[in-house]
Design a protein around this motif. Structure first.
Motif: not given
Ligand SMILES: [Zn+2]
Length: 208
Positions: A10-15, A116-118
């Motif tokens: 969803p946002h940079p860095d989540d991965i 956002d993740h959801k």
């Protein structure tokens, strides 16, 4: 055999936080990895940071994890507003289902409480009906979790995860960016999996 893997952030860095060491492992095994990020989070950037800074940091981070820069795709959705653009996000994912046809999709888990993740989690499961899907763990957003899959990782892959997270200036000083925390979590998941180090995932679907 090389697999096509799509990592949805969803946002940079989540991965990086959720499965950076596993991505590093998969890249070193020669799999074809694609990274999609949906928001540059410009509206939530602390003062003093430039527009789209996170996307520039993502380029560095992806290269540390072994992802080819041409396979990083970014979009311009507003942070925290994903529920209102759910359909647009689903359409992007359906397009990828038809063109990329990933074997494995990594996305936020169904336990994730960030709005956002959801959305990315739900729409991802909806779009990729014929792919294996693993939901990555972000403990500060997942007060409960069910680990149905563990990915064993090496010390070197864990170090790559820590280095990739440290590409993000905005994350410096956050308690979950602390290398000791990241190592401790990997050690905990390792113990659960009978290994030195591991990352834990929600097993959403496995097709082989
Ligand atoms: Zn996020």
């Amino acid at each position: 055999m090389s697999k096509k893997i799509l990592a949805l952030a969803p946002h940079p860095d989540d991965i990086e936080f959720g499965c950076g060491a596993t991505i590093s492992k998969l890249a070193s095994q020669g799999h074809d990895i694609w990274y999609f990020a949906f928001s540059p989070c410009n509206r939530s950037m602390p003062e003093g940071f430039e527009e789209n800074q996170l996307y520039r940091e993502l380029e560095k981070s992806a290269s540390i994890l072994g992802i080819d820069g041409s396979k990083v795709n970014t979009f311009d959705f507003e942070v925290r507003e994903f529920p209102g653009v759910r359909q647009e996000i689903l359409e992007i994912l359906i397009e990828q289902r038809n063109s990329l046809k990933p074997d494995l999709v990594l996305l936020p888990s169904s336990f994730d409480i960030h709005q956002d993740h959801k959305v990315v989690s739900d729409e991802g499961v909806r779009a990729f009906k014929n792919s294996s899907i693993l939901g990555y763990e972000l403990p500060w957003n997942t007060p409960k979790f069910h680990h149905g899959y563990f990915s064993k990782v090496t010390q070197d892959q864990l170090e790559k995860k820590i280095s990739s997270i440290h590409c993000y200036q905005t994350q410096k000083g956050k308690n979950y960016s602390d290398p000791e925390f990241i190592k401790g979590l990997a050690r905990l998941r390792g113990v659960q999996a009978g290994a030195e180090l591991a990352e834990g995932f929600e097993l959403i679907r496995w097709i082989e």
